[in-house]
Design an enzyme around this catalytic site. Structure first.
Site, short mmCIF file in Angstrom:
data_model
loop_
_atom_site.label_atom_id
_atom_site.label_comp_id
_atom_site.label_asym_id
_atom_site.label_seq_id
_atom_site.Cartn_x
_atom_site.Cartn_y
_atom_site.Cartn_z
N LYS A 149 -5.53 -5.29 -3.07
CA LYS A 149 -6.25 -5.05 -1.82
C LYS A 149 -6.83 -6.40 -1.37
O LYS A 149 -7.54 -7.06 -2.14
CB LYS A 149 -7.39 -4.06 -2.06
CG LYS A 149 -6.94 -2.67 -2.46
CD LYS A 149 -6.60 -1.85 -1.25
CE LYS A 149 -6.34 -0.40 -1.60
NZ LYS A 149 -6.00 0.39 -0.39
N LYS A 257 1.84 8.87 2.34
CA LYS A 257 0.85 9.62 1.57
C LYS A 257 0.93 11.07 2.04
O LYS A 257 0.53 11.37 3.17
CB LYS A 257 -0.56 9.07 1.83
CG LYS A 257 -0.79 7.63 1.36
CD LYS A 257 -2.22 7.21 1.66
CE LYS A 257 -2.57 5.87 1.01
NZ LYS A 257 -1.96 4.73 1.70
#
Length: 345
Positions: A149, A257
């Site tokens: 990230k 997702k």
């Protein structure tokens, strides 16, 4: 058939950082179906501030769904178009109810413990020392693909972390993915992508915020390495809108997702369109509990995608449910010797 729902709060073992801030808890909801002495369970995994169904009427919609469970899976899926996480929970619950065992949704060589799913190791944002510690731990435990990230700490420090990995591991030894969660300024994003390209990255997720489709399209054409869309897919409901988006931006990859894109049916729709337009894809969890992660992993195995998937999130919480999923040497396995310890049914 009877349907009930309830909320469950997952607690992170350690506050987890993204470019949108620090998370200490993750709210999720479970739908339980009962029929003829059998039970089935589905998880509605919502991420506050990110899911398109993060709305004030979310619980009301769960209540409505349970009251109208007699409509069945397909009609409910259509009626819940703007609530993709509930679509996913309903699909999972019906599959669970129909299965021989409530947590064995899609039997395969994976659920028999014979084959595994390659996954990436997730590196959370934080202080440079914390990120370095996570990287070392993932590499030491056999991961050959890591996802960092980025976009929250100083960019030069992030470049240093990538430099550290590449000083010790070649691209052949370790694949690096980065995820900016839309944090780059659209006006200087290309400059940052050029700087990042020094480290032979596999891809970057969502370098700029969603809904900047003209600029994202330009970046996909000019970036020195691949761009994957993630948040960009959220809230795109119809098949025609999905195809229009892919044709306009022409990304190298999309990331799916199920809780964000309408469950297995919505995910399959994106996969079909991606393959039609020669766009790569992989599947990730949206920080569900092990109940949702288990369902996603079992379904993902059946898609025969050999790329590392984003399914290594089961160990993030202090109060997750013990289950057969285990991570070993950068692979997700289903350990048939381990039973579920879950008091939800």
């Amino acid at each position: 058939m009877k349907a009930t729902y309830h909320k469950y709060l997952l607690h992170f073992k350690r506050p987890s950082g993204t470019s949108r801030g620090i998370m200490t808890d993750k709210e999720t909801w479970f739908i339980v179906l009962e029929q003829d002495g059998k039970k089935g369970i589905g998880e509605c995994g919502i991420l506050r501030g990110l899911s398109c169904d993060d709305r004030p009427d979310y619980e009301k919609k769960l209540e409505w769904t349970c009251a109208n469970i007699h409509l069945g899976k397909d009609l409910l899926w259509e009626a819940l178009l703007e609530f993709p996480s509930i679509q996913f929970g309903i699909e999972m619950a019906f599959q669970s109810l129909a299965s021989e065992m409530p947590y064995l949704l899609f039997p395969s060589d994976f659920t028999q413990g014979q084959k595994s799913i390659p996954i990436n190791g997730l590196i959370w944002m934080g202080e440079e020392s914390f990120m370095k510690e996570q990287i070392e731990e993932k590499l030491a435990t056999g991961f050959r693909c890591v996802k960092l990230k980025i976009g929250a700490i100083d960019f030069d420090k992030e470049l240093q972390l990538l430099r550290y990995i590449r000083a010790n591991f070649s691209p052949e030894q370790v694949e690096i993915r980065v995820d900016a969660n839309g944090a780059f300024d659209k006006n200087n994003a290309l400059d940052k992508l050029i700087q990042l390209s020094e480290f032979k990255l596999h891809s970057i997720e969502q370098p700029i915020a969603k809904n900047n489709t003209d600029r994202m399209s330009e970046l996909c054409k000019t970036s020195p390495f691949s761009i994957a869309l993630d948040e960009e897919l959220i809230g795109v409901f119809s098949a025609s809108d999905k195809e229009t988006l892919l044709q306009k931006i022409k990304p190298q990859y999309i990331i799916l997702k199920p809780s964000f894109v309408g469950g297995f049916r919505g995910t399959q729709e994106w996969i079909s369109l991606a393959e039609k337009h020669q766009i790569g894809w992989w599947i990730t969890s949206a920080l569900e509990s092990n109940v949702g992660l288990n369902a996603i992993a079992q379904w993902t195995f059946l898609q025969h995608n050999l790329m590392p998937q984003g399914l290594g999130t089961g160990a993030l919480y202090t109060n997750n449910f013990d289950c057969p999923l285990k991570v070993d040497q950068g692979q997700l396995w289903y350990d048939t010797n381990v039973n579920w310890d879950c008091n939800l049914l």
